[in-house]
Design a protein around this motif. Structure first.
Motif, PDB file in Angstrom:
ATOM      1  N   HIS A 117     -61.289 -87.728 -76.928  1.00 29.30           N
ATOM      2  CA  HIS A 117     -62.741 -87.572 -76.835  1.00 29.30           C
ATOM      3  C   HIS A 117     -63.225 -86.432 -77.733  1.00 29.30           C
ATOM      4  O   HIS A 117     -62.451 -85.606 -78.205  1.00 29.30           O
ATOM      5  CB  HIS A 117     -63.166 -87.315 -75.386  1.00 29.30           C
ATOM      6  CG  HIS A 117     -62.508 -86.113 -74.769  1.00 29.30           C
ATOM      7  ND1 HIS A 117     -62.919 -84.821 -75.027  1.00 29.30           N
ATOM      8  CD2 HIS A 117     -61.451 -86.023 -73.915  1.00 29.30           C
ATOM      9  CE1 HIS A 117     -62.157 -83.984 -74.349  1.00 29.30           C
ATOM     10  NE2 HIS A 117     -61.253 -84.682 -73.679  1.00 29.30           N
ATOM     11  N   THR A 138     -70.362 -86.259 -74.768  1.00 30.92           N
ATOM     12  CA  THR A 138     -68.936 -86.314 -74.429  1.00 30.92           C
ATOM     13  C   THR A 138     -68.738 -86.386 -72.928  1.00 30.92           C
ATOM     14  O   THR A 138     -67.941 -87.197 -72.430  1.00 30.92           O
ATOM     15  CB  THR A 138     -68.201 -85.080 -74.987  1.00 30.92           C
ATOM     16  OG1 THR A 138     -68.322 -85.068 -76.409  1.00 30.92           O
ATOM     17  CG2 THR A 138     -66.729 -85.102 -74.612  1.00 30.92           C
ATOM     18  N   LEU A 190     -66.936 -89.384 -70.937  1.00 32.14           N
ATOM     19  CA  LEU A 190     -65.682 -89.066 -70.254  1.00 32.14           C
ATOM     20  C   LEU A 190     -65.766 -89.406 -68.769  1.00 32.14           C
ATOM     21  O   LEU A 190     -64.838 -89.998 -68.194  1.00 32.14           O
ATOM     22  CB  LEU A 190     -65.363 -87.580 -70.449  1.00 32.14           C
ATOM     23  CG  LEU A 190     -63.943 -87.096 -70.127  1.00 32.14           C
ATOM     24  CD1 LEU A 190     -62.897 -87.954 -70.831  1.00 32.14           C
ATOM     25  CD2 LEU A 190     -63.788 -85.635 -70.521  1.00 32.14           C
ATOM     26  N   PRO A 198     -63.341 -90.829 -80.414  1.00 36.49           N
ATOM     27  CA  PRO A 198     -64.712 -90.362 -80.186  1.00 36.49           C
ATOM     28  C   PRO A 198     -65.753 -91.046 -81.061  1.00 36.49           C
ATOM     29  O   PRO A 198     -66.921 -91.122 -80.703  1.00 36.49           O
ATOM     30  CB  PRO A 198     -64.639 -88.861 -80.488  1.00 36.49           C
ATOM     31  CG  PRO A 198     -63.447 -88.695 -81.373  1.00 36.49           C
ATOM     32  CD  PRO A 198     -62.475 -89.749 -80.932  1.00 36.49           C
TER      33      PRO A 198
END
Length: 337
Positions: free
Chosen positions: A186, A193, A197, A247
């Motif tokens: 990530h 983020t 996540l 990511p």
């Protein structure tokens, strides 16, 4: 220089009628407006911006505060596309845009707010900055209308990509394809983020899949080398993952390089999943499995909402606008079942 009086004389109407027609007042008929505008164009009439600014108390200039850690500027595929959509929307409404300098090494530089006031911006769009920066917070809390992209402040309109929906679709697709050993590299800590996540963990939990700690790694966005290094570590694990989430699309190509250097193949040995849906990912083979964010609509919504805040402040609510994207089923995810 052509004046309103010149246009009025040619059209045989009053100066007031010309002014109203050019400013689209409702008490002037469509046929009259069209005739006056046609004559204005033929004569080469250009509105006096200074006079218009004094009358409306607006400069029709919008500030753009944008940066990224990789210093890629307008070569940043994702935000370049967002800003293009924003630019088209505000220019359609008669606004210009000016970038706010973020060069902190320049001696005597103004704060973002001071710069915005000096330039007399009617509003500011903020994208991809360090949102906790005191200067950014000061600008957001000022009386200047502000719209942010992919970061939520209280009492500020925010345009959000559907990070929850995107991560949900990617996990669903990977699990439906038979993958249970899914690693996630990530991005650096940010609201985007954290949203992705949390969604990743929630979906894996719903499927009853345990994610080992060593399957979770951090690498900056758009950093192919960081993703490359993280991927090498994942491939060295005794129980290596069958699928790796990255990511963003750029980072995924760093991961694919690591996989290739280890003598493995994508997707036969390891599957790869990106996020963003950048244009280049649609042309390189194998085509990347990713979630395409609607960058143009993100920009358009940012422009539309900012102009509403500027021109209709009493009737415009601060809101969060979520822009959906779509899953692109490329060739980098192997179906194990």
């Amino acid at each position: 220089m052509v004046s309103l009086k010149d246009i009025a004389g040619r059209c045989g109407v009053s100066v007031a009628t010309v002014s109203k027609a050019l400013n689209d007042h409702s008490d002037i008929g469509a046929e009259t407006k069209e005739r006056i505008r046609k004559v204005a164009n033929e004569l080469g009439y250009v509105p006096n911006a200074a006079a218009k600014s004094m009358k409306t108390n607006r400069t029709h200039n919008i500030g753009v505060l944008f940066m990224d850690d990789a210093n890629s500027g307008l070569q940043h595929d994702f935000f370049a596309s967002v800003l293009e959509g924003f630019k088209r929307e505000v220019e359609k409404e008669g606004y210009d845009i000016t970038f706010i300098s973020n060069d902190r090494s320049r001696p005597g530089r103004d704060s973002y707010l001071t710069h915005a006031r000096y330039r007399r911006f009617d509003g500011v769009i903020i994208a991809n900055v360090h949102f906790g920066d005191p200067e950014v917070v000061e600008l957001v809390k000022s009386d200047i209308p502000v719209v942010t992209i992919d970061h939520i402040y209280n009492d500020t309109t925010t345009i959000l990509s559907d990070n929850v929906g995107g991560m949900t679709e990617l996990v669903d697709f990977a699990v439906a394809s038979g993958h249970r050993k899914i690693a996630y590299i990530h991005g650096a800590d940010s609201s985007v983020t954290r949203t992705r996540l949390v969604t990743f963990h929630k979906k894996m939990e719903e499927y009853g899949i345990e994610t080992p700690d060593e399957y979770l790694m951090e690498s900056p966005y758009r950093d192919t080398h960081g993703a490359y290094e993280c991927t090498l570590k994942l491939l060295e694990l005794e129980n290596r993952p069958t699928c790796i989430f990255y990511p963003d699309d750029y980072a995924s190509y760093g991961g694919m390089r690591a996989i290739s250097e280890k003598g493995l193949k994508v997707p036969d040995d390891v599957s790869v999943v990106g996020f963003d849906g950048i244009k280049v990912a649609r042309h390189i083979r194998p085509r990347l499995t990713t979630y395409r964010q609607d960058t143009e609509e993100l920009g358009r919504q940012a422009g539309k909402n900012l102009i509403d805040l500027i021109e209709r402040p009493k009737t415009t609510l601060v809101q969060r606008v979520v822009v959906k994207g779509r899953l692109l089923e490329g060739d980098t995810l192997k179906k194990l079942n």
